[in-house]
Write a protein that holds these residues in place. Structure first.
Motif, mmCIF file in Angstrom:
data_model
loop_
_atom_site.group_PDB
_atom_site.id
_atom_site.type_symbol
_atom_site.label_atom_id
_atom_site.label_comp_id
_atom_site.label_asym_id
_atom_site.label_seq_id
_atom_site.Cartn_x
_atom_site.Cartn_y
_atom_site.Cartn_z
ATOM 1 N N ARG A 121 -6.405 -56.987 3.588
ATOM 2 C CA ARG A 121 -5.479 -57.968 3.011
ATOM 3 C C ARG A 121 -4.111 -58.160 3.728
ATOM 4 O O ARG A 121 -3.335 -59.085 3.630
ATOM 5 N N GLY A 122 -3.749 -56.942 4.759
ATOM 6 C CA GLY A 122 -2.377 -57.121 5.216
ATOM 7 C C GLY A 122 -2.267 -56.441 6.447
ATOM 8 O O GLY A 122 -3.059 -56.623 7.212
ATOM 9 N N GLY A 123 -1.488 -55.396 6.571
ATOM 10 C CA GLY A 123 -1.292 -54.696 7.675
ATOM 11 C C GLY A 123 -2.549 -53.729 8.273
ATOM 12 O O GLY A 123 -2.956 -53.204 7.500
ATOM 13 N N LEU A 124 -2.285 -53.672 9.408
ATOM 14 C CA LEU A 124 -3.608 -53.177 10.172
ATOM 15 C C LEU A 124 -3.102 -51.689 10.420
ATOM 16 O O LEU A 124 -1.963 -51.410 10.976
ATOM 17 N N PRO A 125 -4.103 -50.696 10.289
ATOM 18 C CA PRO A 125 -3.732 -49.585 10.772
ATOM 19 C C PRO A 125 -3.621 -49.123 12.173
ATOM 20 O O PRO A 125 -4.213 -49.963 12.976
ATOM 21 N N ASP A 126 -2.908 -48.224 12.630
ATOM 22 C CA ASP A 126 -2.599 -48.075 14.127
ATOM 23 C C ASP A 126 -3.596 -47.190 14.889
ATOM 24 O O ASP A 126 -3.325 -46.391 15.719
ATOM 25 N N ARG A 127 -4.975 -47.311 14.135
ATOM 26 C CA ARG A 127 -6.068 -46.443 14.635
ATOM 27 C C ARG A 127 -7.374 -46.930 14.619
ATOM 28 O O ARG A 127 -7.405 -48.074 13.792
ATOM 29 N N TYR A 128 -8.199 -46.825 15.279
ATOM 30 C CA TYR A 128 -9.571 -47.240 15.240
ATOM 31 C C TYR A 128 -10.308 -46.784 13.927
ATOM 32 O O TYR A 128 -10.094 -45.675 13.682
ATOM 33 N N LEU A 129 -11.196 -47.532 13.433
ATOM 34 C CA LEU A 129 -11.597 -47.163 12.255
ATOM 35 C C LEU A 129 -13.051 -46.412 12.685
ATOM 36 O O LEU A 129 -13.788 -47.004 13.295
ATOM 37 N N THR A 130 -13.448 -45.534 11.406
ATOM 38 C CA THR A 130 -14.984 -45.020 11.703
ATOM 39 C C THR A 130 -15.885 -45.786 10.748
ATOM 40 O O THR A 130 -15.368 -46.477 10.101
ATOM 41 N N PRO A 131 -17.265 -45.505 10.949
ATOM 42 C CA PRO A 131 -17.950 -46.192 10.061
ATOM 43 C C PRO A 131 -17.854 -45.575 8.527
ATOM 44 O O PRO A 131 -18.103 -46.623 7.668
ATOM 45 N N ASP A 132 -17.402 -44.538 8.543
ATOM 46 C CA ASP A 132 -16.981 -43.978 7.143
ATOM 47 C C ASP A 132 -15.814 -45.085 6.562
ATOM 48 O O ASP A 132 -15.722 -45.434 5.267
ATOM 49 N N ASP A 133 -14.957 -45.464 7.239
ATOM 50 C CA ASP A 133 -13.935 -46.257 6.897
ATOM 51 C C ASP A 133 -14.367 -47.522 6.271
ATOM 52 O O ASP A 133 -14.004 -48.213 5.528
#
Length: 80
Positions: A15-27
């Motif tokens: 919905r908004g801001g993106l995290p400053d890390r790559y996401l995992t399959p769990d995420d």
């Protein structure tokens, strides 16, 4: 040093801001509220958000995930 994204913040990514890390399959599974196996099936079938490998690990760029969601939303609106 950055603080890791809390699980409750993952849905906010869409919905908004993106995290400053790559996401995992769990995420990804938690964000979309689907089983982890579904995320792996999407990857095998190339139907979900695009992921990439870092060694033996799969990661997702938050910008790619957001673009995937936008594409899905626009496809649904065109079909209606």
């Amino acid at each position: 040093m950055t603080t890791p994204t809390k699980p409750s913040d993952l849905r906010a990514t869409l919905r908004g801001g993106l995290p400053d890390r790559y996401l995992t399959p769990d995420d990804i599974a938690e964000m979309f509220e689907v089983p982890l196996e579904t995320v792996y099936q999407w990857r095998r079938k190339r139907t979900g958000p695009p992921g990439f490998r870092i060694g033996k690990y799969v990661r997702y760029d938050p910008a790619d995930v957001r673009a995937y969601v936008t594409q899905c939303k626009s496809s649904d609106q065109e079909a209606a």
